[in-house]
Design an enzyme around this catalytic site. Sequence first.
Site, short mmCIF file in Angstrom:
data_model
loop_
_atom_site.label_atom_id
_atom_site.label_comp_id
_atom_site.label_asym_id
_atom_site.label_seq_id
_atom_site.Cartn_x
_atom_site.Cartn_y
_atom_site.Cartn_z
N ARG A 152 11.62 -6.17 4.44
CA ARG A 152 11.49 -4.71 4.31
C ARG A 152 12.56 -3.98 5.12
NH1 ARG A 152 5.85 -1.92 5.37
NH2 ARG A 152 6.05 -2.97 7.37
N ARG A 198 -9.63 0.91 9.30
CA ARG A 198 -9.17 -0.45 9.56
C ARG A 198 -10.18 -1.23 10.38
NH1 ARG A 198 -3.45 0.40 9.07
NH2 ARG A 198 -2.29 -1.52 9.33
N ARG A 207 11.55 -2.13 10.72
CA ARG A 207 10.48 -1.55 11.55
C ARG A 207 10.23 -2.44 12.76
NH1 ARG A 207 5.27 0.15 8.01
NH2 ARG A 207 4.18 -1.04 9.59
N ARG A 216 -0.36 -8.93 13.45
CA ARG A 216 -0.97 -7.98 12.51
C ARG A 216 -1.86 -8.70 11.49
NH1 ARG A 216 4.30 -5.53 10.50
NH2 ARG A 216 3.11 -4.20 9.08
N LYS A 234 0.83 -1.21 0.00
CA LYS A 234 0.00 0.00 0.00
C LYS A 234 0.87 1.26 0.00
CE LYS A 234 -2.03 -1.15 3.92
NZ LYS A 234 -1.36 -2.42 4.23
P1 AP5 Z 1 4.84 -1.66 1.81
O1 AP5 Z 1 4.50 -0.78 0.65
O2 AP5 Z 1 5.64 -1.10 2.91
O3 AP5 Z 1 3.50 -2.37 2.35
P2 AP5 Z 1 2.30 -1.77 3.16
O4 AP5 Z 1 1.05 -2.38 2.60
O5 AP5 Z 1 2.37 -0.28 3.23
O6 AP5 Z 1 2.59 -2.46 4.56
P3 AP5 Z 1 2.57 -1.87 6.03
O7 AP5 Z 1 3.32 -2.84 6.88
O8 AP5 Z 1 2.99 -0.44 6.05
O9 AP5 Z 1 1.07 -1.97 6.33
P4 AP5 Z 1 0.43 -2.00 7.70
O10 AP5 Z 1 -0.98 -1.84 7.29
O11 AP5 Z 1 0.72 -3.18 8.53
O12 AP5 Z 1 1.16 -0.82 8.49
P5 AP5 Z 1 0.74 0.67 8.80
O13 AP5 Z 1 1.93 1.50 8.74
O14 AP5 Z 1 -0.46 1.06 8.05
O15 AP5 Z 1 5.58 -2.95 1.22
C1 AP5 Z 1 6.08 -3.97 2.07
C2 AP5 Z 1 7.42 -4.49 1.55
O16 AP5 Z 1 7.20 -5.14 0.29
C3 AP5 Z 1 8.47 -3.40 1.26
O17 AP5 Z 1 9.73 -3.92 1.58
C4 AP5 Z 1 8.36 -3.14 -0.25
O18 AP5 Z 1 9.57 -2.73 -0.78
C5 AP5 Z 1 7.95 -4.51 -0.77
N1 AP5 Z 1 7.02 -4.44 -1.90
C6 AP5 Z 1 6.00 -3.55 -2.08
N2 AP5 Z 1 5.33 -3.82 -3.22
C7 AP5 Z 1 5.94 -4.92 -3.76
C8 AP5 Z 1 5.72 -5.70 -4.94
N3 AP5 Z 1 4.71 -5.41 -5.78
N4 AP5 Z 1 6.52 -6.78 -5.16
C9 AP5 Z 1 7.54 -7.09 -4.30
N5 AP5 Z 1 7.79 -6.39 -3.17
C10 AP5 Z 1 7.02 -5.32 -2.91
O19 AP5 Z 1 0.27 0.53 10.34
C11 AP5 Z 1 1.20 0.21 11.35
C12 AP5 Z 1 0.50 0.13 12.68
O20 AP5 Z 1 -0.06 1.41 13.03
C13 AP5 Z 1 -0.68 -0.85 12.75
O21 AP5 Z 1 -0.29 -2.18 12.99
C14 AP5 Z 1 -1.47 -0.25 13.92
O22 AP5 Z 1 -0.86 -0.58 15.16
C15 AP5 Z 1 -1.31 1.25 13.70
N6 AP5 Z 1 -2.38 1.78 12.84
C16 AP5 Z 1 -2.24 2.29 11.59
N7 AP5 Z 1 -3.41 2.66 11.08
C17 AP5 Z 1 -4.34 2.36 12.04
C18 AP5 Z 1 -5.74 2.49 12.10
N8 AP5 Z 1 -6.45 2.97 11.04
N9 AP5 Z 1 -6.37 2.09 13.23
C19 AP5 Z 1 -5.69 1.60 14.28
N10 AP5 Z 1 -4.35 1.44 14.29
C20 AP5 Z 1 -3.67 1.82 13.16
MG MG Z 2 2.69 1.10 4.79
#
Ligand code: AP5
Ligand code: MG
Length: 210
Positions: free
Chosen positions: A122, A88, A155, A166, A13
């Site tokens: 990552r 979420r 991370r 997660r 994402k």
């Molecule tokens: P990346 O693009 O980083 O993936 P992502 O979908 O952004 O993954 P996240 O881990 O950031 O999602 P998340 O939802 O768990 O975390 P968030 O920060 O939102 O890609 C991942 C890896 O794959 C990278 O190394 C990239 O290079 C590689 N890659 C990407 N595309 C690729 C492809 N096509 N092919 C191969 N490799 C590829 O949330 C973190 C925490 O914050 C949550 O756990 C929660 O505690 C809190 N939080 C956030 N939002 C909320 C909410 N709305 N409500 C409550 N708590 C929340």
């Molecule tokens: Mg992300």
Amino acid sequence: MKLIFLGPPGAGKGTLAAQAVRMLRIPHISTGAIFRSAIGAQSPLGIKVAAIIGAGKLVDDATTIALVQERLAQEDARTGYILDGFPRTIPQAQALAGFSVVDRVINFDLSDAAVVERLTGRRVCRNCGVNYHILFNAPKREGVCDSCGGELLIRDDDREGAIHKRLQVYRDQTAPLIDFYRAQGLLVDVDARPPADTVAAYFKRAAGLD
Ligand code: AP5
Ligand code: MG
Ligand code: ZN
């Protein structure tokens, strides 16, 4: 264009959002990134959420909704945005409907095994936040950011235990949003398995930007 990026952790994402906002000239609003920067700054919000995020659990709805409502009220988000990682939970989606009308929800589709592979590989720049992957998007020099020379880190929530938590939280609390938005005719599925450039092409088609 007002978009939601919905999908499991590690689905790509953030990677696609970084590309898409350059094309669409709208802000990329990642609740996870906002929380991580608050943790880095040791602000009251950061202190409150650090342990929750490190354990792979969700921050409470009231805190998260207030944060997004405030962010969407800013001038740069008036005509469009990409909401990455929000909503979420069903209560978050219901609250969002009360203060903004989204055009489309992009649903990233990826298996658990691929999620684990992406998250364990990552690396994130300490300085500018750019994402890398040790196999799929490696930096030119190991451990060093191509864009700014910053140090690349793992991370906190990309450790094995937090990744599984997660995924479980995603299944229990976030996956129900797929049917929620499909029922409203807003959901578009994107196959998140191919390389990032192919996913970006699928996205363009899904968002009607072709
Ligand atoms: P990346 O693009 O980083 O993936 P992502 O979908 O952004 O993954 P996240 O881990 O950031 O999602 P998340 O939802 O768990 O975390 P968030 O920060 O939102 O890609 C991942 C890896 O794959 C990278 O190394 C990239 O290079 C590689 N890659 C990407 N595309 C690729 C492809 N096509 N092919 C191969 N490799 C590829 O949330 C973190 C925490 O914050 C949550 O756990 C929660 O505690 C809190 N939080 C956030 N939002 C909320 C909410 N709305 N409500 C409550 N708590 C929340
Ligand atoms: Mg992300
Ligand atoms: Zn950097």
